[in-house]
Design a protein around this motif. Structure first.
Motif, PDB file in Angstrom:
ATOM      1  N   MET A   1       0.872  -1.180  -0.025  1.00 25.37           N
ATOM      2  CA  MET A   1       0.035  -0.130  -0.047  1.00 25.37           C
ATOM      3  C   MET A   1       0.881   1.256   0.170  1.00 25.37           C
ATOM      4  SD  MET A   1      -2.682   1.275   2.693  1.00 25.37           S
ATOM      5  CE  MET A   1      -1.739   1.645   4.102  1.00 25.37           C
ATOM      6  N   PRO A   2       0.525   2.178  -0.777  1.00 25.75           N
ATOM      7  CA  PRO A   2       1.353   3.394  -0.910  1.00 25.75           C
ATOM      8  C   PRO A   2       1.142   4.234   0.516  1.00 25.75           C
ATOM      9  CG  PRO A   2      -0.221   3.433  -2.948  1.00 25.75           C
ATOM     10  CD  PRO A   2      -0.310   2.147  -1.743  1.00 25.75           C
ATOM     11  N   PRO A   3       2.327   5.019   0.735  1.00 26.18           N
ATOM     12  CA  PRO A   3       2.239   5.711   2.140  1.00 26.18           C
ATOM     13  C   PRO A   3       1.168   6.764   2.249  1.00 26.18           C
ATOM     14  CG  PRO A   3       4.196   6.246   1.057  1.00 26.18           C
ATOM     15  CD  PRO A   3       3.417   5.176   0.276  1.00 26.18           C
ATOM     16  N   LEU A   4       0.622   6.947   3.359  1.00 28.66           N
ATOM     17  CA  LEU A   4      -0.600   7.762   3.318  1.00 28.66           C
ATOM     18  C   LEU A   4      -0.438   8.710   4.457  1.00 28.66           C
ATOM     19  CD1 LEU A   4      -3.847   5.331   3.352  1.00 28.66           C
ATOM     20  CD2 LEU A   4      -3.016   6.571   1.597  1.00 28.66           C
ATOM     21  N   SER A   5      -0.998   9.930   4.576  1.00 31.60           N
ATOM     22  CA  SER A   5      -0.917  10.838   5.364  1.00 31.60           C
ATOM     23  C   SER A   5      -2.099  11.301   5.678  1.00 31.60           C
ATOM     24  CB  SER A   5       0.093  12.123   4.781  1.00 31.60           C
ATOM     25  OG  SER A   5      -0.001  12.894   5.702  1.00 31.60           O
ATOM     26  N   THR A   6      -2.279  12.044   6.797  1.00 35.27           N
ATOM     27  CA  THR A   6      -3.899  12.688   6.980  1.00 35.27           C
ATOM     28  C   THR A   6      -3.896  14.267   6.533  1.00 35.27           C
ATOM     29  OG1 THR A   6      -3.141  13.794   9.306  1.00 35.27           O
ATOM     30  CG2 THR A   6      -4.302  11.688   9.183  1.00 35.27           C
ATOM     31  N   SER A   7      -2.582  14.575   5.856  1.00 33.32           N
ATOM     32  CA  SER A   7      -2.460  15.923   5.019  1.00 33.32           C
ATOM     33  C   SER A   7      -3.168  16.050   3.502  1.00 33.32           C
ATOM     34  CB  SER A   7      -0.969  16.379   5.078  1.00 33.32           C
ATOM     35  OG  SER A   7      -0.931  17.501   3.929  1.00 33.32           O
ATOM     36  N   PRO A   8      -4.143  16.662   3.353  1.00 35.05           N
ATOM     37  CA  PRO A   8      -4.523  16.500   2.055  1.00 35.05           C
ATOM     38  C   PRO A   8      -3.605  16.827   0.957  1.00 35.05           C
ATOM     39  CG  PRO A   8      -6.033  17.935   3.238  1.00 35.05           C
ATOM     40  CD  PRO A   8      -4.784  17.740   4.089  1.00 35.05           C
ATOM     41  N   THR A   9      -2.719  17.590   1.159  1.00 33.44           N
ATOM     42  CA  THR A   9      -1.525  17.725   0.141  1.00 33.44           C
ATOM     43  C   THR A   9      -0.899  16.182  -0.110  1.00 33.44           C
ATOM     44  OG1 THR A   9      -1.256  19.967   0.542  1.00 33.44           O
ATOM     45  CG2 THR A   9       0.552  18.985  -0.729  1.00 33.44           C
ATOM     46  N   ARG A  10      -0.366  15.840   0.991  1.00 31.65           N
ATOM     47  CA  ARG A  10       0.369  14.464   1.062  1.00 31.65           C
ATOM     48  C   ARG A  10      -0.735  13.495   0.328  1.00 31.65           C
ATOM     49  NH1 ARG A  10       4.126  14.662   6.376  1.00 31.65           N
ATOM     50  NH2 ARG A  10       5.359  16.412   5.720  1.00 31.65           N
ATOM     51  N   THR A  11      -1.987  13.313   0.767  1.00 32.11           N
ATOM     52  CA  THR A  11      -2.894  12.398   0.215  1.00 32.11           C
ATOM     53  C   THR A  11      -2.869  12.453  -1.403  1.00 32.11           C
ATOM     54  OG1 THR A  11      -4.280  12.529   2.100  1.00 32.11           O
ATOM     55  CG2 THR A  11      -5.416  11.557   0.060  1.00 32.11           C
ATOM     56  N   LEU A  12      -2.830  13.782  -1.707  1.00 36.53           N
ATOM     57  CA  LEU A  12      -2.994  14.042  -3.338  1.00 36.53           C
ATOM     58  C   LEU A  12      -1.532  13.564  -3.872  1.00 36.53           C
ATOM     59  CD1 LEU A  12      -4.081  15.120  -5.704  1.00 36.53           C
ATOM     60  CD2 LEU A  12      -3.068  17.393  -5.227  1.00 36.53           C
ATOM     61  N   ASP A  13      -0.372  13.858  -3.069  1.00 37.97           N
ATOM     62  CA  ASP A  13       0.824  13.122  -3.749  1.00 37.97           C
ATOM     63  C   ASP A  13       0.810  11.585  -3.936  1.00 37.97           C
ATOM     64  OD1 ASP A  13       1.792  15.678  -3.879  1.00 37.97           O
ATOM     65  OD2 ASP A  13       2.917  15.660  -2.019  1.00 37.97           O
ATOM     66  N   ALA A  14       0.253  11.104  -2.728  1.00 38.88           N
ATOM     67  CA  ALA A  14       0.424   9.675  -2.555  1.00 38.88           C
ATOM     68  C   ALA A  14      -0.718   8.879  -3.781  1.00 38.88           C
ATOM     69  CB  ALA A  14      -0.051   9.115  -1.015  1.00 38.88           C
ATOM     70  N   LEU A  15      -1.692   9.524  -3.870  1.00 36.65           N
ATOM     71  CA  LEU A  15      -2.594   9.202  -5.205  1.00 36.65           C
ATOM     72  C   LEU A  15      -1.801   9.261  -6.502  1.00 36.65           C
ATOM     73  CD1 LEU A  15      -5.835  11.072  -3.992  1.00 36.65           C
ATOM     74  CD2 LEU A  15      -5.581   8.590  -4.234  1.00 36.65           C
ATOM     75  N   LYS A  16      -1.294  10.273  -6.536  1.00 36.88           N
ATOM     76  CA  LYS A  16      -0.260  10.737  -7.980  1.00 36.88           C
ATOM     77  C   LYS A  16       0.714   9.699  -8.108  1.00 36.88           C
ATOM     78  CE  LYS A  16      -2.126  15.260  -8.997  1.00 36.88           C
ATOM     79  NZ  LYS A  16      -1.470  16.775  -9.368  1.00 36.88           N
ATOM     80  N   ARG A  17       1.438   9.077  -6.863  1.00 32.91           N
ATOM     81  CA  ARG A  17       2.419   8.534  -7.195  1.00 32.91           C
ATOM     82  C   ARG A  17       1.905   6.917  -7.608  1.00 32.91           C
ATOM     83  NH1 ARG A  17       4.179  11.034  -2.548  1.00 32.91           N
ATOM     84  NH2 ARG A  17       3.681   9.170  -1.260  1.00 32.91           N
ATOM     85  N   ALA A  18       0.647   6.663  -7.139  1.00 32.20           N
ATOM     86  CA  ALA A  18       0.297   5.432  -7.357  1.00 32.20           C
ATOM     87  C   ALA A  18      -0.547   5.518  -8.733  1.00 32.20           C
ATOM     88  CB  ALA A  18      -0.940   5.021  -6.438  1.00 32.20           C
ATOM     89  N   GLY A  19      -0.346   6.376  -9.553  1.00 34.12           N
ATOM     90  CA  GLY A  19      -0.772   6.418 -10.934  1.00 34.12           C
ATOM     91  C   GLY A  19      -2.350   6.858 -11.063  1.00 34.12           C
ATOM     92  N   LEU A  20      -2.984   7.692 -10.058  1.00 34.07           N
ATOM     93  CA  LEU A  20      -4.113   8.161 -10.044  1.00 34.07           C
ATOM     94  C   LEU A  20      -3.991   9.517 -10.615  1.00 34.07           C
ATOM     95  CD1 LEU A  20      -5.704   6.075  -7.239  1.00 34.07           C
ATOM     96  CD2 LEU A  20      -5.847   5.583  -9.448  1.00 34.07           C
ATOM     97  N   LEU A  21      -5.262  10.055 -10.752  1.00 36.37           N
ATOM     98  CA  LEU A  21      -4.924  11.515 -10.920  1.00 36.37           C
ATOM     99  C   LEU A  21      -5.118  12.492  -9.877  1.00 36.37           C
ATOM    100  CD1 LEU A  21      -7.654  11.689 -14.250  1.00 36.37           C
ATOM    101  CD2 LEU A  21      -5.189  11.638 -14.132  1.00 36.37           C
ATOM    102  N   GLY A  22      -5.557  11.820  -8.575  1.00 37.13           N
ATOM    103  CA  GLY A  22      -5.765  12.700  -7.686  1.00 37.13           C
ATOM    104  C   GLY A  22      -6.920  13.705  -7.746  1.00 37.13           C
ATOM    105  N   THR A  23      -8.343  13.178  -8.309  1.00 36.35           N
ATOM    106  CA  THR A  23      -9.081  14.070  -8.271  1.00 36.35           C
ATOM    107  C   THR A  23      -9.748  14.332  -6.957  1.00 36.35           C
ATOM    108  OG1 THR A  23     -10.901  12.213  -8.484  1.00 36.35           O
ATOM    109  CG2 THR A  23      -9.978  12.705 -10.355  1.00 36.35           C
ATOM    110  N   ALA A  24     -10.387  15.487  -6.998  1.00 29.49           N
ATOM    111  CA  ALA A  24     -11.220  15.945  -5.840  1.00 29.49           C
ATOM    112  C   ALA A  24     -11.985  14.696  -4.934  1.00 29.49           C
ATOM    113  CB  ALA A  24     -12.250  17.183  -6.053  1.00 29.49           C
ATOM    114  N   ALA A  25     -12.549  13.840  -5.731  1.00 25.83           N
ATOM    115  CA  ALA A  25     -13.297  12.867  -5.204  1.00 25.83           C
ATOM    116  C   ALA A  25     -12.563  11.760  -4.854  1.00 25.83           C
ATOM    117  CB  ALA A  25     -14.353  12.248  -6.458  1.00 25.83           C
TER     118      ALA A  25
END
Length: 155
Positions: A1-25
């Motif tokens: 599992m990619p590393p997670l954080s409770t920070s929305p910015t870090r959440t967005l970064d983790a989503l993008k590292r996993a190959g997702l767009l990091g959409t608002a949803a």
């Protein structure tokens, strides 16, 4: 599992590292699951709680995002029946579930013997495990007690 954080910015970064767009949803769903106490939630419940917080999102979007997050390894799907699943943040730790068919309560458990047996069975059949679910369905002690309360003793 990619590393997670409770920070929305870090959440967005983790989503993008996993190959997702990091959409608002995607951020909203993952952020919700990270902020909640460990639990198991239906897609409908996740959608309802996010909407109650002011986020605008269709239920179909919630289902699509959950599928994407499962595929990326952020979220685990706990199938409960033909067309019903619960979702939880994927901790990466092997565990299974006890599900009450009356009240819907879900309890986690982990048993090293079951885990070893699962691996042995996969090896025997030449199966490379890419996912697993074990949910034991029954009636929890609380529901059983309500259905069959103890009888008062005769004096």
């Amino acid at each position: 599992m990619p590393p997670l954080s409770t920070s929305p910015t870090r959440t967005l970064d983790a989503l993008k590292r996993a190959g997702l767009l990091g959409t608002a949803a995607q951020v909203a769903v993952l952020d919700y699951l990270q902020r909640t106490e460990h639990g198991h939630f239906s897609a409908e419940e996740i959608h309802r709680r996010i909407a109650a917080g002011g986020e605008r999102m269709n239920l179909s979007t919630t289902y699509r995002v959950l599928s994407q997050l499962v595929e990326a390894g952020f979220v685990a799907n706990v199938p409960l029946g033909k067309h019903h699943s619960l979702y939880e943040l994927d901790s990466g730790k092997a565990h299974d579930h006890l599900v009450c068919v009356v009240c819907g309560r879900v309890e986690e458990f982990s048993d090293p013997k079951i885990n070893r047996r699962r691996i042995a069975i996969a090896k025997k059949f030449g199966l490379r495990i890419v996912g697993k679910t074990l949910a034991l369905h029954g009636v929890c002690a609380d529901c059983a007690a309500r259905a069959h309360p103890p009888r008062p003793r005769a004096k």
